[in-house]
Motif scaffolding. Sequence first.
Motif, mmCIF file in Angstrom:
data_model
loop_
_atom_site.group_PDB
_atom_site.id
_atom_site.type_symbol
_atom_site.label_atom_id
_atom_site.label_comp_id
_atom_site.label_asym_id
_atom_site.label_seq_id
_atom_site.Cartn_x
_atom_site.Cartn_y
_atom_site.Cartn_z
ATOM 1 N N ARG A 1 25.837 -47.349 58.156
ATOM 2 C CA ARG A 1 27.039 -47.857 58.817
ATOM 3 C C ARG A 1 27.383 -46.999 60.026
ATOM 4 N N LEU A 2 27.281 -45.674 59.864
ATOM 5 C CA LEU A 2 27.615 -44.790 60.980
ATOM 6 C C LEU A 2 26.661 -44.993 62.151
ATOM 7 N N LYS A 3 25.407 -45.307 61.866
ATOM 8 C CA LYS A 3 24.434 -45.516 62.937
ATOM 9 C C LYS A 3 24.820 -46.686 63.838
ATOM 10 N N ARG A 4 25.615 -47.609 63.325
ATOM 11 C CA ARG A 4 26.086 -48.724 64.150
ATOM 12 C C ARG A 4 26.982 -48.244 65.277
ATOM 13 N N PHE A 5 27.533 -47.041 65.118
ATOM 14 C CA PHE A 5 28.450 -46.503 66.123
ATOM 15 C C PHE A 5 27.765 -45.503 67.048
ATOM 16 N N ASP A 6 26.445 -45.509 67.050
ATOM 17 C CA ASP A 6 25.703 -44.637 67.960
ATOM 18 C C ASP A 6 26.135 -44.938 69.398
ATOM 19 N N GLY A 7 26.553 -43.899 70.129
ATOM 20 C CA GLY A 7 27.001 -44.084 71.503
ATOM 21 C C GLY A 7 28.446 -44.517 71.650
ATOM 22 N N ALA A 8 29.208 -44.518 70.547
ATOM 23 C CA ALA A 8 30.609 -44.950 70.599
ATOM 24 C C ALA A 8 31.520 -43.814 71.054
ATOM 25 N N THR A 9 32.696 -44.184 71.541
ATOM 26 C CA THR A 9 33.781 -43.226 71.733
ATOM 27 C C THR A 9 34.469 -43.060 70.385
ATOM 28 N N VAL A 10 34.614 -41.821 69.933
ATOM 29 C CA VAL A 10 35.145 -41.560 68.595
ATOM 30 C C VAL A 10 36.493 -40.857 68.711
ATOM 31 N N SER B 1 24.449 -40.116 67.690
ATOM 32 C CA SER B 1 25.351 -39.261 68.457
ATOM 33 C C SER B 1 26.444 -40.106 69.104
ATOM 34 N N PRO B 2 27.643 -39.544 69.261
ATOM 35 C CA PRO B 2 28.725 -40.272 69.921
ATOM 36 C C PRO B 2 28.625 -40.146 71.433
ATOM 37 N N LYS B 3 29.247 -41.080 72.129
ATOM 38 C CA LYS B 3 29.355 -40.958 73.581
ATOM 39 C C LYS B 3 30.293 -39.813 73.925
ATOM 40 N N GLU B 4 31.434 -39.780 73.249
ATOM 41 C CA GLU B 4 32.410 -38.708 73.411
ATOM 42 C C GLU B 4 33.314 -38.700 72.192
ATOM 43 N N ALA B 5 34.005 -37.585 71.984
ATOM 44 C CA ALA B 5 34.933 -37.465 70.864
ATOM 45 C C ALA B 5 36.289 -37.024 71.384
ATOM 46 N N ILE B 6 37.329 -37.703 70.931
ATOM 47 C CA ILE B 6 38.702 -37.400 71.334
ATOM 48 C C ILE B 6 39.438 -36.854 70.121
ATOM 49 N N MET C 1 32.238 -49.545 72.417
ATOM 50 C CA MET C 1 32.730 -49.480 71.040
ATOM 51 C C MET C 1 33.570 -48.224 70.847
ATOM 52 N N ILE C 2 34.706 -48.395 70.166
ATOM 53 C CA ILE C 2 35.572 -47.267 69.834
ATOM 54 C C ILE C 2 35.666 -47.169 68.318
ATOM 55 N N LEU C 3 35.408 -45.990 67.793
ATOM 56 C CA LEU C 3 35.521 -45.742 66.360
ATOM 57 C C LEU C 3 36.731 -44.852 66.115
ATOM 58 N N PHE C 4 37.669 -45.350 65.315
ATOM 59 C CA PHE C 4 38.840 -44.571 64.930
ATOM 60 C C PHE C 4 38.663 -44.095 63.492
ATOM 61 N N CYS C 5 38.800 -42.802 63.260
ATOM 62 C CA CYS C 5 38.785 -42.256 61.899
ATOM 63 C C CYS C 5 40.226 -42.041 61.458
ATOM 64 N N SER C 6 40.539 -42.436 60.221
ATOM 65 C CA SER C 6 41.903 -42.227 59.727
ATOM 66 C C SER C 6 42.012 -41.030 58.784
#
Length: 241
Positions: free
Chosen positions: A48-57, A75-80, A1-6
């Motif tokens: 909602r944020l908990k759904r992205f646990d382990g995501a690349t952000v 927690s995220p997998k990694e943050a870019i 899963m990839i989470l993009f913040c705008s």
Amino acid sequence: MILFCSCSFNKLLDNELLVRLVKAADMAGADYEVVDDLCRIADKDTERLKRFDGATVVACYPRAVKSLFHKAGCSPKEAINIRKGTEEGDLGEWRDKIALSPGFLGIGSSLSKSREGKTKAGNFSESDLPAPVGDWIPWYPVIDYDRCYSCGRCMDYCLFGVYIIEDGKIKVENADHCKNNCPACSRVCPEKAIIFPKYPKSFINGGLIDEEPSVDIDELIKKRDLYKQLQARNQNRNRLV
């Protein structure tokens, strides 16, 4: 899963690069979501944020992202980091590399047809980025618990009741109480553990380069009795409400 913040409230991210990355993820058939503002979701929509646990952000500084996720208990997998004006590393070369290669997101090197239900990659544009939700500006501190040892200085200094101590640990309890654009508690933290993700300069925004000096609050109090003046002002303000 990839989470993009705008970063829809403050628009601190490189939207041109963000759009290119969303297109790359879509073309590769990745599972992703673009959200309006990670800071807002971390305080107002934690489930909602908990759904992205382990995501690349894909958002801003990794320290800020990790601390926002911690606030929601995940927690995220990694943050870019695609924040505008970033000074860390050779960002020019780095941006071109990641924007042109979907493999950096861990979604493979071959492109596939966009999945049904997703915005077609070729049509996604800046106008498709989510708009701000609500009127509340998500300005508040988050804590880097890799640095914080709960000395309590932030809670003692804050005039607005943002912090509490729970089980011997400092916690941001009332984000709504934080005064917009005030990062004073971060400046007095001896470990630089308090992050305001939307602040323009490091270290306060989670960056690793000191663009602002720390403040020795003990010295300020000794010289000007500043803290007592601020407390008195706040008490007068409360009496007027």
